[in-house]
Design a protein around this motif. Sequence first.
Motif, PDB file in Angstrom:
ATOM      1  N   MET A 185     -44.148  -6.001   9.187  1.00  0.00           N
ATOM      2  CA  MET A 185     -42.528  -6.534   8.574  1.00  0.00           C
ATOM      3  C   MET A 185     -41.903  -5.930   8.107  1.00  0.00           C
ATOM      4  SD  MET A 185     -44.699  -9.794   7.849  1.00  0.00           S
ATOM      5  CE  MET A 185     -43.351  -9.957   6.886  1.00  0.00           C
ATOM      6  N   LEU A 186     -40.584  -6.523   7.985  1.00  0.00           N
ATOM      7  CA  LEU A 186     -39.979  -6.066   8.003  1.00  0.00           C
ATOM      8  C   LEU A 186     -38.975  -6.581   6.515  1.00  0.00           C
ATOM      9  CD1 LEU A 186     -37.435  -5.801  11.231  1.00  0.00           C
ATOM     10  CD2 LEU A 186     -38.500  -4.126   9.877  1.00  0.00           C
ATOM     11  N   LYS A 187     -38.021  -6.105   5.661  1.00  0.00           N
ATOM     12  CA  LYS A 187     -37.559  -6.440   4.521  1.00  0.00           C
ATOM     13  C   LYS A 187     -36.129  -6.796   5.068  1.00  0.00           C
ATOM     14  CE  LYS A 187     -40.509  -5.652   1.336  1.00  0.00           C
ATOM     15  NZ  LYS A 187     -41.191  -6.855   0.608  1.00  0.00           N
ATOM     16  N   GLY A 188     -35.393  -7.759   4.852  1.00  0.00           N
ATOM     17  CA  GLY A 188     -34.416  -8.154   4.726  1.00  0.00           C
ATOM     18  C   GLY A 188     -33.949  -9.553   3.762  1.00  0.00           C
ATOM     19  N   PRO A 189     -32.391 -10.217   3.670  1.00  0.00           N
ATOM     20  CA  PRO A 189     -32.384 -10.981   2.840  1.00  0.00           C
ATOM     21  C   PRO A 189     -33.094 -12.426   3.273  1.00  0.00           C
ATOM     22  CG  PRO A 189     -30.561  -9.990   3.777  1.00  0.00           C
ATOM     23  CD  PRO A 189     -31.718  -9.745   4.552  1.00  0.00           C
ATOM     24  N   VAL A 190     -33.895 -13.256   2.261  1.00  0.00           N
ATOM     25  CA  VAL A 190     -35.212 -14.102   2.377  1.00  0.00           C
ATOM     26  C   VAL A 190     -34.034 -15.611   2.838  1.00  0.00           C
ATOM     27  CG1 VAL A 190     -37.003 -15.022   1.957  1.00  0.00           C
ATOM     28  CG2 VAL A 190     -36.741 -12.829   1.760  1.00  0.00           C
ATOM     29  N   VAL A 191     -34.061 -16.338   3.771  1.00  0.00           N
ATOM     30  CA  VAL A 191     -33.147 -17.646   3.212  1.00  0.00           C
ATOM     31  C   VAL A 191     -34.564 -18.663   4.076  1.00  0.00           C
ATOM     32  CG1 VAL A 191     -31.249 -19.034   4.874  1.00  0.00           C
ATOM     33  CG2 VAL A 191     -31.414 -16.606   4.129  1.00  0.00           C
ATOM     34  N   ASP A 192     -34.610 -19.443   2.747  1.00  0.00           N
ATOM     35  CA  ASP A 192     -34.885 -20.379   3.543  1.00  0.00           C
ATOM     36  C   ASP A 192     -34.521 -21.956   3.689  1.00  0.00           C
ATOM     37  OD1 ASP A 192     -37.402 -22.475   3.231  1.00  0.00           O
ATOM     38  OD2 ASP A 192     -37.365 -22.776   0.765  1.00  0.00           O
ATOM     39  N   LEU A 193     -34.824 -21.796   5.152  1.00  0.00           N
ATOM     40  CA  LEU A 193     -33.741 -22.834   5.624  1.00  0.00           C
ATOM     41  C   LEU A 193     -34.323 -22.876   7.170  1.00  0.00           C
ATOM     42  CD1 LEU A 193     -31.248 -23.959   6.373  1.00  0.00           C
ATOM     43  CD2 LEU A 193     -30.834 -21.750   7.322  1.00  0.00           C
ATOM     44  N   SER A 194     -34.947 -24.006   7.485  1.00  0.00           N
ATOM     45  CA  SER A 194     -35.657 -24.473   8.626  1.00  0.00           C
ATOM     46  C   SER A 194     -34.870 -25.848   9.601  1.00  0.00           C
ATOM     47  CB  SER A 194     -37.055 -25.386   8.611  1.00  0.00           C
ATOM     48  OG  SER A 194     -36.166 -26.644   7.689  1.00  0.00           O
ATOM     49  N   GLY A 242     -41.008 -15.352  11.692  1.00  0.00           N
ATOM     50  CA  GLY A 242     -40.817 -16.116  11.023  1.00  0.00           C
ATOM     51  C   GLY A 242     -42.335 -15.830   9.879  1.00  0.00           C
ATOM     52  N   GLY A 243     -42.404 -15.505   8.962  1.00  0.00           N
ATOM     53  CA  GLY A 243     -43.455 -15.572   7.689  1.00  0.00           C
ATOM     54  C   GLY A 243     -43.965 -16.760   8.375  1.00  0.00           C
ATOM     55  N   ASP A 244     -44.032 -18.243   8.536  1.00  0.00           N
ATOM     56  CA  ASP A 244     -44.386 -18.779   8.794  1.00  0.00           C
ATOM     57  C   ASP A 244     -45.715 -18.833   9.646  1.00  0.00           C
ATOM     58  OD1 ASP A 244     -42.201 -19.293  10.291  1.00  0.00           O
ATOM     59  OD2 ASP A 244     -41.918 -21.035  10.829  1.00  0.00           O
ATOM     60  N   GLY A 295     -42.583  -9.784  11.753  1.00  0.00           N
ATOM     61  CA  GLY A 295     -42.683 -10.395  11.026  1.00  0.00           C
ATOM     62  C   GLY A 295     -41.884 -10.540   9.301  1.00  0.00           C
ATOM     63  N   PHE A 296     -41.009 -11.057   8.821  1.00  0.00           N
ATOM     64  CA  PHE A 296     -40.299 -11.854   7.853  1.00  0.00           C
ATOM     65  C   PHE A 296     -40.675 -12.598   7.300  1.00  0.00           C
ATOM     66  CE2 PHE A 296     -37.355  -9.975  11.672  1.00  0.00           C
ATOM     67  CZ  PHE A 296     -36.855  -9.215  10.606  1.00  0.00           C
ATOM     68  N   GLU A 297     -40.372 -12.412   6.128  1.00  0.00           N
ATOM     69  CA  GLU A 297     -40.940 -12.922   5.187  1.00  0.00           C
ATOM     70  C   GLU A 297     -39.991 -14.521   4.956  1.00  0.00           C
ATOM     71  OE1 GLU A 297     -40.188 -11.285   0.961  1.00  0.00           O
ATOM     72  OE2 GLU A 297     -41.482  -9.604   1.822  1.00  0.00           O
ATOM     73  N   ARG A 298     -41.024 -15.541   4.482  1.00  0.00           N
ATOM     74  CA  ARG A 298     -40.589 -16.947   4.674  1.00  0.00           C
ATOM     75  C   ARG A 298     -40.926 -17.307   3.029  1.00  0.00           C
ATOM     76  NH1 ARG A 298     -39.496 -21.751   9.256  1.00  0.00           N
ATOM     77  NH2 ARG A 298     -38.389 -22.593   7.614  1.00  0.00           N
ATOM     78  N   PRO A 299     -40.032 -18.492   2.432  1.00  0.00           N
ATOM     79  CA  PRO A 299     -40.646 -18.662   0.880  1.00  0.00           C
ATOM     80  C   PRO A 299     -41.642 -19.327   1.181  1.00  0.00           C
ATOM     81  CG  PRO A 299     -38.213 -18.161   0.943  1.00  0.00           C
ATOM     82  CD  PRO A 299     -38.811 -18.187   2.845  1.00  0.00           C
ATOM     83  N   HIS A 346     -29.724 -21.322  13.832  1.00  0.00           N
ATOM     84  CA  HIS A 346     -28.947 -21.173  11.674  1.00  0.00           C
ATOM     85  C   HIS A 346     -29.338 -20.185  11.171  1.00  0.00           C
ATOM     86  CE1 HIS A 346     -32.450 -20.905  10.182  1.00  0.00           C
ATOM     87  NE2 HIS A 346     -33.264 -21.796  11.342  1.00  0.00           N
ATOM     88  N   ILE A 347     -28.399 -19.588  10.308  1.00  0.00           N
ATOM     89  CA  ILE A 347     -28.130 -18.805   9.714  1.00  0.00           C
ATOM     90  C   ILE A 347     -29.237 -17.507  10.060  1.00  0.00           C
ATOM     91  CG2 ILE A 347     -26.141 -19.004   9.479  1.00  0.00           C
ATOM     92  CD1 ILE A 347     -27.456 -18.894   6.277  1.00  0.00           C
ATOM     93  N   ALA A 348     -30.730 -17.936   9.576  1.00  0.00           N
ATOM     94  CA  ALA A 348     -31.369 -17.397   8.928  1.00  0.00           C
ATOM     95  C   ALA A 348     -31.767 -16.523  10.102  1.00  0.00           C
ATOM     96  CB  ALA A 348     -32.911 -17.829   8.571  1.00  0.00           C
ATOM     97  N   HIS A 349     -32.090 -17.246  11.264  1.00  0.00           N
ATOM     98  CA  HIS A 349     -31.409 -16.286  12.884  1.00  0.00           C
ATOM     99  C   HIS A 349     -30.996 -15.674  12.930  1.00  0.00           C
ATOM    100  CE1 HIS A 349     -33.122 -20.941  14.476  1.00  0.00           C
ATOM    101  NE2 HIS A 349     -34.544 -20.427  13.960  1.00  0.00           N
ATOM    102  N   LEU A 350     -30.017 -15.596  12.803  1.00  0.00           N
ATOM    103  CA  LEU A 350     -28.904 -14.679  12.917  1.00  0.00           C
ATOM    104  C   LEU A 350     -29.680 -13.362  12.236  1.00  0.00           C
ATOM    105  CD1 LEU A 350     -25.622 -16.508  13.881  1.00  0.00           C
ATOM    106  CD2 LEU A 350     -27.532 -15.422  15.580  1.00  0.00           C
ATOM    107  N   ILE A 351     -29.722 -13.838  11.154  1.00  0.00           N
ATOM    108  CA  ILE A 351     -29.622 -12.947   9.749  1.00  0.00           C
ATOM    109  C   ILE A 351     -30.914 -11.954  10.602  1.00  0.00           C
ATOM    110  CG2 ILE A 351     -30.284 -12.470   6.980  1.00  0.00           C
ATOM    111  CD1 ILE A 351     -28.408 -14.318   6.651  1.00  0.00           C
ATOM    112  N   MET A 352     -32.238 -12.833  10.544  1.00  0.00           N
ATOM    113  CA  MET A 352     -33.639 -11.873  10.829  1.00  0.00           C
ATOM    114  C   MET A 352     -33.054 -11.309  12.472  1.00  0.00           C
ATOM    115  SD  MET A 352     -37.311 -13.872  11.808  1.00  0.00           S
ATOM    116  CE  MET A 352     -36.428 -14.579  13.229  1.00  0.00           C
ATOM    117  N   ALA A 353     -32.184 -11.777  13.734  1.00  0.00           N
ATOM    118  CA  ALA A 353     -32.099 -11.022  15.067  1.00  0.00           C
ATOM    119  C   ALA A 353     -31.715  -9.657  14.221  1.00  0.00           C
ATOM    120  CB  ALA A 353     -31.363 -11.780  15.225  1.00  0.00           C
ATOM    121  N   ASN A 354     -30.136  -9.386  13.278  1.00  0.00           N
ATOM    122  CA  ASN A 354     -29.561  -8.902  12.978  1.00  0.00           C
ATOM    123  C   ASN A 354     -29.956  -7.298  12.164  1.00  0.00           C
ATOM    124  OD1 ASN A 354     -26.614  -7.824  12.977  1.00  0.00           O
ATOM    125  ND2 ASN A 354     -27.061  -7.720  11.522  1.00  0.00           N
ATOM    126  N   GLU A 355     -31.150  -7.626  11.039  1.00  0.00           N
ATOM    127  CA  GLU A 355     -32.260  -7.014  10.189  1.00  0.00           C
ATOM    128  C   GLU A 355     -32.782  -6.641  10.782  1.00  0.00           C
ATOM    129  OE1 GLU A 355     -31.753  -6.122   7.041  1.00  0.00           O
ATOM    130  OE2 GLU A 355     -29.905  -7.321   7.528  1.00  0.00           O
TER     131      GLU A 355
END
Length: 190
Positions: free
Chosen positions: A147-156, A107-109, A131-135, A16-25
Amino acid sequence: MKKRIGIIGGTFDPIHIAHLIMANEAYHALELDEVRFLPNAAPPHKEISGQTTADERCRMIEKSIAGIPYFKLDPSEVLREGKSYTYDTMKDFKHNEPDSDFFFMIGGDMIASLSTWYCIQELKKLVTFVGFERPGYQTTESEGVLMLKGPVVDLSSTLLRKRLVEKKNCSFLIPEAAYRYILEEGLYES
């Protein structure tokens, strides 16, 4: 100069898009040479849905990253079969590519359970965990994770499988080419 390689592992069931966002960030923030998507054959910490095969999960990844030259599919764990222990995979990578530094994204989880991973102390010598934050999850760098900052997308993927079974629209949440493949092949329908 050492090659800098990002690794993002998981079931990608579906990607899903959260995987791609994390990889790109991570690619940009860490000035990586490439990011490898490493689908598990059988993760030791959770079950794969059973609704898709390893080949189908790899096809979804391929379709999602097509056209992005610094993203690669690495089917090493799927080809090896059996339980996918990150330590075994990274030990092989380091042996085969001694002049590379590896950055393993989580991911943060996953951060809180990192201490339970197979051969974690040895693994930390092979990779830098990123690591990336996860709500809903408390994350700090004290666990030895950069830890890296980036857009946080709450998606699983769990949420997406549920929506797909219910025939609810998943546009914008799953990369378009992968979503089209899911619909064409009738994945997650039962």
